[in-house]
Design a protein around this motif. Structure first.
Motif, PDB file in Angstrom:
ATOM      1  N   UNK A 150      47.781   8.304  13.968  1.00  0.00           N
ATOM      2  CA  UNK A 150      47.505   9.669  14.410  1.00  0.00           C
ATOM      3  C   UNK A 150      48.313  10.044  15.643  1.00  0.00           C
ATOM      4  N   UNK A 151      48.472   9.127  16.559  1.00  0.00           N
ATOM      5  CA  UNK A 151      49.233   9.410  17.771  1.00  0.00           C
ATOM      6  C   UNK A 151      50.675   9.750  17.457  1.00  0.00           C
ATOM      7  N   UNK A 152      51.272   9.023  16.494  1.00  0.00           N
ATOM      8  CA  UNK A 152      52.640   9.316  16.121  1.00  0.00           C
ATOM      9  C   UNK A 152      52.745  10.653  15.396  1.00  0.00           C
ATOM     10  N   UNK A 153      51.771  10.969  14.547  1.00  0.00           N
ATOM     11  CA  UNK A 153      51.807  12.241  13.828  1.00  0.00           C
ATOM     12  C   UNK A 153      51.683  13.416  14.787  1.00  0.00           C
ATOM     13  N   UNK A 154      50.861  13.290  15.773  1.00  0.00           N
ATOM     14  CA  UNK A 154      50.630  14.393  16.682  1.00  0.00           C
ATOM     15  C   UNK A 154      51.551  14.357  17.884  1.00  0.00           C
ATOM     16  N   UNK A 155      52.269  13.288  18.069  1.00  0.00           N
ATOM     17  CA  UNK A 155      53.166  13.158  19.204  1.00  0.00           C
ATOM     18  C   UNK A 155      52.433  12.593  20.405  1.00  0.00           C
ATOM     19  N   UNK A 188      50.121  17.127  22.262  1.00  0.00           N
ATOM     20  CA  UNK A 188      49.670  16.326  21.130  1.00  0.00           C
ATOM     21  C   UNK A 188      48.357  15.666  21.418  1.00  0.00           C
ATOM     22  N   UNK A 189      48.204  15.177  22.617  1.00  0.00           N
ATOM     23  CA  UNK A 189      46.952  14.546  23.000  1.00  0.00           C
ATOM     24  C   UNK A 189      45.838  15.587  23.046  1.00  0.00           C
ATOM     25  N   UNK A 190      46.144  16.786  23.494  1.00  0.00           N
ATOM     26  CA  UNK A 190      45.134  17.846  23.532  1.00  0.00           C
ATOM     27  C   UNK A 190      44.703  18.208  22.108  1.00  0.00           C
ATOM     28  N   UNK A 191      45.669  18.260  21.197  1.00  0.00           N
ATOM     29  CA  UNK A 191      45.342  18.593  19.816  1.00  0.00           C
ATOM     30  C   UNK A 191      44.435  17.519  19.226  1.00  0.00           C
ATOM     31  N   UNK A 192      44.761  16.255  19.447  1.00  0.00           N
ATOM     32  CA  UNK A 192      43.926  15.182  18.927  1.00  0.00           C
ATOM     33  C   UNK A 192      42.538  15.257  19.547  1.00  0.00           C
ATOM     34  N   UNK A 193      42.469  15.537  20.845  1.00  0.00           N
ATOM     35  CA  UNK A 193      41.177  15.663  21.506  1.00  0.00           C
ATOM     36  C   UNK A 193      40.342  16.779  20.913  1.00  0.00           C
ATOM     37  N   UNK A 194      40.982  17.889  20.570  1.00  0.00           N
ATOM     38  CA  UNK A 194      40.271  19.007  19.965  1.00  0.00           C
ATOM     39  C   UNK A 194      39.749  18.625  18.590  1.00  0.00           C
ATOM     40  N   UNK A 195      40.578  17.941  17.811  1.00  0.00           N
ATOM     41  CA  UNK A 195      40.139  17.503  16.481  1.00  0.00           C
ATOM     42  C   UNK A 195      38.969  16.541  16.578  1.00  0.00           C
ATOM     43  N   UNK A 196      39.002  15.710  17.586  1.00  0.00           N
ATOM     44  CA  UNK A 196      37.957  14.709  17.774  1.00  0.00           C
ATOM     45  C   UNK A 196      36.591  15.350  18.028  1.00  0.00           C
ATOM     46  N   UNK A 197      36.589  16.579  18.521  1.00  0.00           N
ATOM     47  CA  UNK A 197      35.325  17.257  18.834  1.00  0.00           C
ATOM     48  C   UNK A 197      34.809  18.118  17.693  1.00  0.00           C
ATOM     49  N   UNK A 198      35.500  18.124  16.565  1.00  0.00           N
ATOM     50  CA  UNK A 198      35.096  18.955  15.429  1.00  0.00           C
ATOM     51  C   UNK A 198      34.545  18.097  14.298  1.00  0.00           C
ATOM     52  N   UNK A 199      33.611  18.669  13.545  1.00  0.00           N
ATOM     53  CA  UNK A 199      33.061  17.971  12.379  1.00  0.00           C
ATOM     54  C   UNK A 199      34.051  18.056  11.217  1.00  0.00           C
ATOM     55  N   UNK A 200      33.835  17.240  10.205  1.00  0.00           N
ATOM     56  CA  UNK A 200      34.684  17.288   9.010  1.00  0.00           C
ATOM     57  C   UNK A 200      34.596  18.657   8.350  1.00  0.00           C
ATOM     58  N   UNK A 206      39.671  27.081  19.539  1.00  0.00           N
ATOM     59  CA  UNK A 206      40.704  27.928  20.140  1.00  0.00           C
ATOM     60  C   UNK A 206      41.913  27.090  20.539  1.00  0.00           C
ATOM     61  N   UNK A 207      41.680  25.871  21.030  1.00  0.00           N
ATOM     62  CA  UNK A 207      42.786  24.981  21.390  1.00  0.00           C
ATOM     63  C   UNK A 207      43.654  24.675  20.171  1.00  0.00           C
ATOM     64  N   UNK A 208      43.016  24.444  19.026  1.00  0.00           N
ATOM     65  CA  UNK A 208      43.777  24.200  17.795  1.00  0.00           C
ATOM     66  C   UNK A 208      44.515  25.452  17.333  1.00  0.00           C
ATOM     67  N   UNK A 209      43.851  26.580  17.403  1.00  0.00           N
ATOM     68  CA  UNK A 209      44.472  27.829  16.933  1.00  0.00           C
ATOM     69  C   UNK A 209      45.689  28.193  17.767  1.00  0.00           C
ATOM     70  N   UNK A 210      45.697  27.826  19.029  1.00  0.00           N
ATOM     71  CA  UNK A 210      46.858  28.103  19.880  1.00  0.00           C
ATOM     72  C   UNK A 210      48.080  27.325  19.425  1.00  0.00           C
ATOM     73  N   UNK A 211      47.869  26.184  18.772  1.00  0.00           N
ATOM     74  CA  UNK A 211      48.975  25.315  18.382  1.00  0.00           C
ATOM     75  C   UNK A 211      49.309  25.392  16.891  1.00  0.00           C
TER      76      UNK A 211
END
Length: 122
Positions: free
Chosen positions: A3-8, A13-25, A115-120
């Protein structure tokens, strides 16, 4: 690739992963739909709105992204998809309130992680 390589490994990239981590499936699945992302962005400034108006916005967004001209049949297909799939999924996540009887939509509780995801995204 992990995941780290996919998101950079960049800060964003770390912010995007953090945002995903806080969302349900369920939330991630709903946000995977491009129509959902367009709808949420539009509702941020135009809530409440109608299903038809949201169909106009989604259809225009698709046409702009593809460089095509969208006709009435594309608009109708988008309205049907919004009504039967996209808006019920966003409603189930608590991101919007969709009244399927009078075809009105309003923004509900969209978390900062979304919103963090939508910005990216897109």
């Amino acid at each position: 690739m992990d995941d780290g390589e996919q998101l950079g490994e960049t800060e964003s990239g770390q912010a995007r992963f953090g945002a995903l981590d806080r969302l349900s499936k369920r939330e991630i699945r709903a946000l995977a739909d491009p129509q959902a992302r367009v709808a949420l962005r539009y509702l941020a400034d135009h809530s409440p709105t109608t299903l038809s108006d949201l169909g106009d916005v989604v259809t225009g967004s698709e046409a702009a992204a593809t460089g095509s001209i969208a006709g009435p049949s594309r608009h109708r297909a988008n309205v049907v998809a919004l009504h039967h799939e996209t808006l019920p999924a966003l409603d189930a996540c608590g991101f919007v309130e969709y009244d399927s009887t009078d075809h009105t939509v309003r923004e509900a509780d969209v978390p900062d992680a979304v919103w963090a995801l939508l910005e990216r995204a897109d």
